[in-house]
Write a protein that holds these residues in place. Structure first.
Motif, PDB file in Angstrom:
ATOM      1  N   VAL A   1       0.854  -1.192   0.000  1.00  0.00           N
ATOM      2  CA  VAL A   1       0.000   0.000   0.000  1.00  0.00           C
ATOM      3  C   VAL A   1       0.891   1.243   0.000  1.00  0.00           C
ATOM      4  N   LYS A   2       0.688   2.067  -1.029  1.00  0.00           N
ATOM      5  CA  LYS A   2       1.554   3.257  -1.138  1.00  0.00           C
ATOM      6  C   LYS A   2       0.774   4.480  -0.638  1.00  0.00           C
ATOM      7  N   GLY A   3       1.319   5.193   0.316  1.00  0.00           N
ATOM      8  CA  GLY A   3       0.707   6.431   0.807  1.00  0.00           C
ATOM      9  C   GLY A   3      -0.710   6.206   1.307  1.00  0.00           C
ATOM     10  N   THR A   4      -1.502   7.260   1.166  1.00  0.00           N
ATOM     11  CA  THR A   4      -2.882   7.192   1.639  1.00  0.00           C
ATOM     12  C   THR A   4      -3.784   6.825   0.476  1.00  0.00           C
ATOM     13  N   ARG A   5      -4.607   5.840   0.642  1.00  0.00           N
ATOM     14  CA  ARG A   5      -5.501   5.406  -0.435  1.00  0.00           C
ATOM     15  C   ARG A   5      -6.935   5.781  -0.058  1.00  0.00           C
ATOM     16  N   ILE A   6      -7.697   6.154  -1.030  1.00  0.00           N
ATOM     17  CA  ILE A   6      -9.091   6.547  -0.846  1.00  0.00           C
ATOM     18  C   ILE A   6      -9.912   5.905  -1.949  1.00  0.00           C
ATOM     19  N   SER A   7     -11.062   5.368  -1.587  1.00  0.00           N
ATOM     20  CA  SER A   7     -11.905   4.741  -2.612  1.00  0.00           C
ATOM     21  C   SER A   7     -13.341   4.712  -2.139  1.00  0.00           C
ATOM     22  N   TRP A   8     -14.245   4.613  -3.066  1.00  0.00           N
ATOM     23  CA  TRP A   8     -15.586   4.236  -2.690  1.00  0.00           C
ATOM     24  C   TRP A   8     -15.606   2.747  -2.380  1.00  0.00           C
ATOM     25  N   GLY A   9     -16.411   2.385  -1.417  1.00  0.00           N
ATOM     26  CA  GLY A   9     -16.645   0.972  -1.149  1.00  0.00           C
ATOM     27  C   GLY A   9     -18.109   0.662  -1.424  1.00  0.00           C
TER      28      GLY A   9
END
Lengths: 585, 585
Positions: B47-55
């Protein structure tokens, strides 16, 4: 006589046995605790067969000793017509009797008139456990039984016991009393008491009753302000009947009628939960139902109070209702919280907002209810001794709620609030100033004396000299006060027929009457004193009306010489007998 | 995952700490219990840095795992105007974030129209302790924590937490919902959610909201008969405010308004002490005050009941009042005995004299009071499952007191008493016979389904698959029943924000909402299902009115294929999504 420890053990076992499996407490028949002072065979050696004699009503004859004091073959007792008179007989035997019983004859007098045997109330005298009176005025705990000697003492008069086995080297006293009918001819009435063992007559004692020409009015007409506090909760518990049920009232009726016939004036009502902080074996519940509604307002229900007052009035006690207490010792007032369906309490003292609010609400509702019932004028808001400033604050709340509310106090003499108290009862060791007493009488206020645990003498403990119970009303007559208050007519111990001791105070402090409407020698001697008070009052009136027979001056001298301090050295019976002789002549 | 023991110890300590010194239970801010499944560094390596996604709103993303399921860059959610729609975002980071926050933009649509950001309700998803659901229908004790695995699970939506520290190798879900305004133009509204760490923007997610031309009526107009039982006593205890005080009502208001906006129809009223035998952490007290007067007659006060009903109506819940219970599990009815100033109880069963007497008195007084209030027609005497003959006896008493009283039952299907029940709720595993259902509808009677501890699935436990909460109202639509009942909207555990487990039943059984008026993912998913039920109802109506778009047949097919048994193998989300897709198109 250091046998306390042994006795406690014995009692402990017996007491437990009686309650095991929720058996009923005894009412009609019961077995006494065992006598722990065993007879001394030497003392009994010279006693031949069964002996019978009159004794004195001043005496508590020991069960296992040969009776020696104040014995006589012929007893003459005198009284006014309408007066209750009493005699005590003793039966003793070296070899014992299997089935002792006694019969009272009709008493025959002048002009063929008769006092029928049915007019007599009589019973074998029963023995109850008692601990010694402490003379130092200390009212403390008696849970440590080793600090006080205990003994079995004659006190209870038992009309249920028709035949009694008399163990070898035992004594059996018999108490016989008679209310002389008001309407018979004055003169001497002669009769006898016949004693039997089974069918066999073992002897008889002659008795003369001299009926004076004076008539003592009915107890309801007596002026003596008798205030013995009643405890209905003790009766419900002892009889194991639901409180305020029909059975409960039925169980109380004969006792309360007996109290009425002693001249009781006051109905004791509790208007708060545990007005005396649950100090008695059966604490007092509130006869007023306190409820707080969901909107925060107060609601009070007087149904139980009404039931109690109406019941007591039906028993003949209807002159005054004293309602305890705005200043209970804990200052915690229980109520039903209708919002949460729980019992809660207002913990607040006079002068505080919560206290003043709830009491103003209660007293206003109460005043209105009492007026509707026609009882407002005979009802008092009653207090026990509290610091004067606390009582003054309570008085302020009462006056604010209804300025016409009467107030009672049993406590020390507080000159600063005296004029606000309708019914003021101070300790027997205090005195009302003479001018105050005079003013109070002219204002129709009541001024009385009380004894409680603090007074070693005179008093009415199980081990108080019996004559002290008679001495007290004589002293009230001497002091020109209106009567006597004692805080407990029937705040019974767990098993009063067996043991009159309590966790606090000298034995007998908590009651004067036994279950089954059995009187006590103490109570009978108190009645003797009350009757003497009434007779003195009537004689004083006759004197004022110019009918003095010369007796009154003698009487006043004898009364004026009554001193509490003298009782430390001289038995009360001496002073009592001196006055009784004057009254008789 | 056998970490239960450790967890119980941790929780034990935390729980005690929170209550020490009578500190307040947390309302606005609180610390979760620690996660006891530690992140696996290997899993997080890539996992690189901060990840953001819709779930997906079907998912409970684990705190310490890399989120994998149903992720997407662009989220499009659609709904009818007036419908509440939701999306779930996830943020995760190998290195953690100190001060994660998010902002929702205004959403711009056709013709310059806007859904303002203020229309959104959003919050970080919080983790709560839960124990596993038992699929065997056993409702027993869970005091032995070793019998059930426990885990920290995403459930609570926390609008109070404005910024959150994200620990390294942790995931943070964000729940975003929006009630599409009824009066905006249909079409697509575009906006975004921006994520920041302190002042620094770490990313943004685009969101499209497609507002359908259909309008979903206000929740108060929904037909779905939602009956989630409210527990005011839990709120008073948790907030440490006096029950029924102004503060108590204030604390409940937002929660009860939230419940109203889910379409709740029924006010839960308790008319006996502990109608469910105190099975909840905070037992129910009677909202009717039971009192017995000194003359033996009954008195009932409805002040608290009135206060509760009026309060609930002011929150928008005003269709029905269900009063529990004539047949509580213990058949012991507490009352205040005005004679003794004590709390007593009538212990008596239907058919017995004491039972019939007190209930006849209560019901007559209640009927008269309800008629005065104008509530008689919306009030039911409510029962839980009891043996049929017991219920019949209770019904006899009700009918005798007032033949027009409506009656509710939540229990098994009993054909012999069905026609006496106005509001009949049976278990989800049973079926009303079709003719009975039809007749009941034509008579204006209510027929619903319930789940409780016995149903492993579908259900709304903390560990139930989220889509099951949506599935249930769809199943109700399929079965043509009127709604759904669950026995606990807010019968909180001691510290529900920390631990949703209870001494009995699977975690979450006792509540759907958290203190501080925090919704749960479960509750939001239930609302989604209720809205779908309403949409289906409206579409069916349109179809009957000839406005069928062809969608209805498809819908009915999909509904008809819903089987409880399938949930054992196939996640509810599959069936739910299938129906949602039809509703969307």
């Amino acid at each position: 006589m250091k046998k306390s420890f042994l006795l406690s053990v014995v009692f402990g076992l017996m007491g437990t046995a009686v309650l095991a499996g929720q058996e009923k407490f005894p009412v009609e028949s019961y077995e006494e605790l065992p006598q722990f002072v065993k007879p001394d065979a030497k003392e009994w050696e010279s006693v031949k067969g069964t002996r019978i004699s009159w004794g004195s009503t001043h005496e508590r004859y020991a069960k296992t000793s040969v009776p020696m004091k104040n014995l006589s073959r012929l007893q003459g007792i005198s009284g006014w017509r309408g007066e209750k008179v009493a005699a005590q007989a003793v039966v003793w035997s070296r070899d014992g009797l299997e089935e002792l019983s006694f019969e009272i004859s009709d008493f025959k007098g002048p002009k063929g008139q008769v006092i029928p045997s049915g007019q007599f109330e009589a019973g074998f005298v029963r023995y109850v456990m008692a601990d010694e009176v402490r003379k130092d005025g200390n009212c403390g705990s008696r849970e440590d039984r080793s600090l006080f000697d205990s003994t079995m003492v004659a006190d209870c008069i038992d009309p249920y016991l028709k035949t009694a086995a008399l163990a070898p080297m035992n004594t059996m006293p018999v108490w016989i009393s008679c209310r002389i009918p008001q309407d018979i001819a004055p003169g001497t009435y002669k009769g006898k008491v016949i004693f039997k063992d089974g069918e066999r007559t073992v002897g008889a004692l002659d008795l003369n009753i001299l009926a004076d020409s004076h008539v003592l009015p009915e107890p309801s007409q007596w002026h003596f302000h008798l205030d013995l506090w009643q405890n209905p909760y003790a009766v419900a518990r002892y009889y194991q009947v639901p409180v305020w049920s029909r059975e409960h009232l039925e169980a109380m009726r004969p006792m309360m009628e007996r109290l009425a016939s002693a001249g009781q004036k006051v109905i004791t009502a509790s208007i708060t939960h545990k007005p005396w902080n649950g100090q008695t074996y059966d604490w007092f519940e509130s006869m007023v139902t306190w409820m707080k509604k969901a909107d925060g307002s107060w609601a009070f229900c007087f149904d139980v109070f009404d039931m109690w007052v109406e019941f007591m009035m039906s028993c003949g006690i209807d002159r005054q209702i004293n309602c305890y207490s705005m200043v209970p010792w804990s200052l915690s007032f229980k109520y039903f919280d209708m919002t949460t369906n729980t019992i809660k309490s207002v913990d607040s003292a006079p002068g505080e907002k919560a206290y003043d609010e709830v009491w103003t609400c209660l007293l206003k509702a109460f005043a209105s209810h009492l007026k509707e019932k026609g009882w407002f004028d005979i009802c008092t808001i009653a207090m026990d001794e509290r610091p004067a400033e606390v009582m003054q604050k309570a008085l302020n709340v009462i006056k604010k709620a209804d300025p016409d509310f009467k107030v009672s106090l049993a406590g020390n003499y507080h000159p600063e609030i005296e004029d606000q108290l309708y019914d003021y009862c101070i300790t027997i060791n205090e005195n009302f100033p003479e001018d105050v007493l005079e003013r109070r009488r002219s204002e129709g206020r009541i001024s009385t004396l009380y004894t409680c645990c603090a007074e070693g003498y005179p008093n009415t403990f199980t081990l108080s000299p019996l004559a002290e119970a008679t001495w007290i009303p004589l002293y009230a007559a001497a002091k020109n006060v209106d009567g006597y208050l004692r805080w407990a007519f029937n705040s019974w111990t767990r098993e009063p027929l067996l043991d009159s001791r309590f966790r606090t105070w000298a034995a007998g402090d908590t009651f004067l009457i036994y279950p089954g409407n059995r009187s006590s020698m103490r109570f009978e001697k108190l009645i003797e004193g009350i009757q003497a008070y009434e007779k003195i009052r009537i004689l004083r009136n006759e004197c004022r009306n110019g009918k003095d027979t010369g007796k009154t001056a003698q009487l006043e001298d004898a009364l004026a010489s009554l001193r509490i301090a003298d009782l430390a050295e001289t038995p009360a019976s001496i002073a009592v007998d001196k006055i009784m002789v004057i009254l008789k002549n």
